[in-house]
Design a protein around this motif. Structure first.
Motif, PDB file in Angstrom:
ATOM      1  N   ASN A   1       0.329   2.400   5.049  1.00 22.61           N
ATOM      2  CA  ASN A   1      -0.635   2.076   6.116  1.00 22.61           C
ATOM      3  C   ASN A   1      -1.398   0.799   5.803  1.00 22.61           C
ATOM      4  O   ASN A   1      -2.593   0.685   6.077  1.00 22.61           O
TER       5      ASN A   1
ATOM      6  N   SER B   1      -4.753  -0.465   8.136  1.00 22.18           N
ATOM      7  CA  SER B   1      -5.988   0.016   7.525  1.00 22.18           C
ATOM      8  C   SER B   1      -7.207  -0.784   7.974  1.00 22.18           C
ATOM      9  O   SER B   1      -8.325  -0.516   7.518  1.00 22.18           O
TER      10      SER B   1
ATOM     11  N   ARG C   1       0.846  -1.194   0.000  1.00 22.41           N
ATOM     12  CA  ARG C   1       0.000   0.000   0.000  1.00 22.41           C
ATOM     13  C   ARG C   1       0.879   1.240   0.000  1.00 22.41           C
ATOM     14  O   ARG C   1       1.752   1.403   0.861  1.00 22.41           O
TER      15      ARG C   1
END
Length: 496
Positions: free
Chosen positions: A425, A452, A421
Motif C-alpha cells: 500500500n 498511503s 512497502r
C-alpha cells in the motif's frame, strides 16, 4: 335523560359569554352528549410497495363529549395486535386536541407492522385501534375497532455496484454506491470499462445481490447456491444506470453525463515565460489535470483551456494568491485576472500540481515534491518477479527525478515501486492506459498512486486509490531500456 341533556345545553348557552376559561370550540352544544365512536374505512388492507405513498388506512372518530364543561378534549389513538390488551401499543395520536382522524401511508403502516409488531410479510395480522377522549372533570371515554393488514417485505434502501467493469472493481468493502430515487429505484452515472458487474445491497457483503436473470432483467440472489450470472459492459464509456427493484428492470445506457468541460489544460505564467505548457489529464478521473515542474523563479501563474488563448481560464480568486490556497475561479472573459504567486523563498523548488475543474467544486492543489531516492521494478516480467522485498533496482542519474535500467525482461507484468512497502500500500507508478496494456515504445504518461498518502486520496473525490492496480504487459522477452521521470510521471519502455 333527555331533560337532563336539555338542561345541560341550556346552561351551556347561558354561560358561553361569561366563561373566560372555556375554549369556544368545546363549549358548543354538541360537546355535551356525543358518544365517542371510532370507525375504519376498510376492514382488510393488503399493502403493496408499488403504491407505498398511497393511503393505506383511515381511522376517524366523533368528538365524544366534555360533559358540557367547555374544557378541552384531548385524544389518544393507539394501535396494537389483537388480543394484546394494547400492551406495547403504537401511539399514533398522543394527547392532541381538535383532531378527528388519522391516516397512514402504505409504507408507514407496513413499517409499524414489521418493526413495532414483528409481523411477517405476506401474512395477515389482526389489529385493534383504540381512541381515548380525555377531558378534565369527565371520565375517560374509549372506542375500539378491529381491522386486518397484510404487510409486504420492503426492498433494500441501499444499492451498490460491484464488478471489474465498475470504478472500484470487486472490492466489496469499497463498492460503488448508487443514488436512491424512490422505493426500489436507484440511479448511477459514471465511467465503466469492459467487464462484468452486478448489484449488492450492503457494503461489505456479497449477499444478497441482484443478478442477471439471463434475459437482462434483475433477479434476487439470496445464497451461494443461486445462479450468479452478471451483467456485461462491452465498451468502456460513460454510462447511466437506472434500476427498479420492484419491477426487476435495469436500464444501462451510454450518456454524455458529467464530463469535464475541457479535455486539455495548460500551465502558464512567469515560470514558462508566459508560454502554454500542457498538463496531463488524470487517467482515472478526467476532471483532474496534473503537472510537475521545477520552478526556478518567483512570479505569477494561472491555467488556460486552449493553447495561446487568454479567455476561458482558471484563475485565483484574489490577486497574488498563495499557492497553498486551493480556491479557484473560472473566468470566461479577460477580467478579473487574478493569479497565484510564488515568492522568492518558494523557489527554486520542484512542485506537483493537481487542478480539479469540476463545475462548482474547482480546486487547485499544489505541493512541493521531494523525489524518492530509488525506484524499483516489480512483476513477473522483471528479474526478481513479484518478490517486493527483493525488487529490481533501477539506476539513478545525475537528475534526481530520472532513473534508467537496461536488461532482460520476460513476458509478463510490470510496474514500479518507490518505497517497497511490505503491505503493498505504498507509492507506485503504474500503466495509465489500464491493466495489462503493452508499452508504446515511446515516452508515455504514467499513473502515480501513493496508497498511503491521505493528501493524494483527497484529490480523488469518488475513487478509492487503494484498489487501483494497473500494470504494463510485456508481450515478449528480450533486452529493454527503461527511462522513468518521477516528477513528470512519464515512462519510456523500449525493446532493443
Amino acid at each position: 335523560m333527555l331533560a337532563v341533556c336539555s338542561n345541560v345545553l341550556l346552561l351551556a348557552l347561558a354561560i358561553v359569554g361569561l366563561t373566560s376559561c372555556a375554549d369556544n370550540d368545546y363549549s358548543v352544544l354538541n360537546k355535551g352528549c356525543d358518544e365517542l365512536t371510532l370507525t375504519v374505512d376498510q376492514q382488510t388492507t393488503i399493502l403493496d410497495e408499488h403504491t407505498h405513498a398511497n393511503e393505506a388506512v383511515l381511522l376517524s372518530w366523533t368528538t365524544g363529549n366534555n360533559g358540557g364543561t367547555g374544557n378541552r378534549i384531548y385524544y389518544q389513538l393507539e394501535l396494537a395486535p389483537k388480543g394484546t390488551n394494547f400492551q406495547n401499543a403504537y401511539v399514533a395520536v398522543n394527547n392532541e386536541t381538535q383532531i378527528y382522524s388519522w391516516s397512514a401511508s402504505q409504507e408507514n403502516l407496513n413499517n409499524i407492522i414489521l418493526d413495532k409488531f414483528e409481523g411477517t410479510p405476506g401474512q395477515s395480522m389482526d389489529l385493534e385501534a383504540r381512541i381515548s377522549a380525555i377531558s378534565k372533570g369527565t371520565e375517560i371515554q374509549t372506542s375500539t375497532i378491529e381491522f386486518s393488514v397484510i404487510p409486504y417485505q420492503p426492498v433494500t434502501e441501499s444499492l451498490f455496484l460491484i464488478g471489474d467493469a465498475t470504478p472500484n472493481g470487486w472490492n466489496i468493502d469499497h463498492a460503488t454506491e448508487m443514488t436512491r430515487q424512490d422505493n426500489g429505484k436507484f440511479t448511477w452515472e459514471g465511467n465503466l470499462v469492459e467487464g462484468d458487474y452486478k448489484f449488492v445491497t450492503t457494503m461489505g457483503n456479497f449477499l444478497p445481490s441482484y443478478n442477471n436473470d439471463g434475459k437482462g432483467n434483475l433477479v434476487y440472489r439470496e445464497n451461494d447456491e443461486d445462479p450468479d450470472e452478471k451483467f456485461h459492459i462491452q465498451e468502456a464509456h460513460y454510462y447511466k444506470i437506472s434500476v427498479d427493484l420492484l419491477e426487476g428492470t435495469l436500464i444501462c445506457e451510454k450518456a454524455d453525463g458529467m464530463r469535464p468541460g475541457y479535455n486539455q489544460m495548460y500551465f502558464v505564467g512567469d515560470a514558462t515565460g508566459w508560454g502554454f505548457e500542457e498538463m496531463t489529464q488524470d487517467p482515472i478521473d478526467p476532471f483532474l489535470f496534473r503537472y510537475g515542474k521545477i520552478i526556478n523563479t518567483s512570479g505569477e501563474f494561472k491555467f488556460g483551456t486552449a493553447n495561446g488563448s487568454w479567455e476561458n481560464m482558471y484563475k485565483a480568486t484574489s490577486e497574488h494568491q498563495s499557492y497553498t490556497d486551493a480556491s479557484v475561479s473560472f473566468v470566461s472573459g479577460f477580467d478579473p485576472d487574478h493569479k497565484w504567486y510564488l515568492n522568492d523563498h518558494e523557489t527554486p523548488k520542484a512542485y506537483k500540481i493537481c487542478l480539479d475543474i469540476r463545475n462548482g467544486k474547482e480546486r487547485m492543489m499544489m505541493k512541493e515534491f521531494t523525489p524518492y531516492e530509488m525506484v524499483y521494478m516489480v512483476g513477473d516480467a522483471t528479474p526478481n518477479g513479484w518478490d517486493l522485498g527483493n525488487a529490481t533496482t533501477m539506476t539513478a542519474t545525475t537528475d534526481p527525478m530520472v532513473f534508467t535500467w537496461t536488461g532482460q525482461l520476460n513476458a509478463g507484468e510490470l510496474k514500479f515501486s518507490f518505497d517497497k512497502r511490505s503491505d503493498w500500500n505504498g507509492a507506485w507508478l503504474m500503466c495509465a492506459q489500464g491493466n495489462d496494456v503493452a508499452p508504446t515504445g515511446t515516452e508515455e504518461h504514467a499513473l502515480f498512486i501513493d496508497k498511503s498518502d491521505a493528501y493524494l486520496q483527497t484529490q480523488y473525490l469518488d475513487k478509492n486509490i487503494g484498489d487501483v492496480d494497473q500494470k504494463w504487459k510485456i508481450a515478449s522477452s528480450g533486452t529493454y531500456t527503461i527511462t522513468l521521470n518521477q516528477l513528470k510521471e512519464t515512462v519510456t519502455i523500449v525493446k532493443q
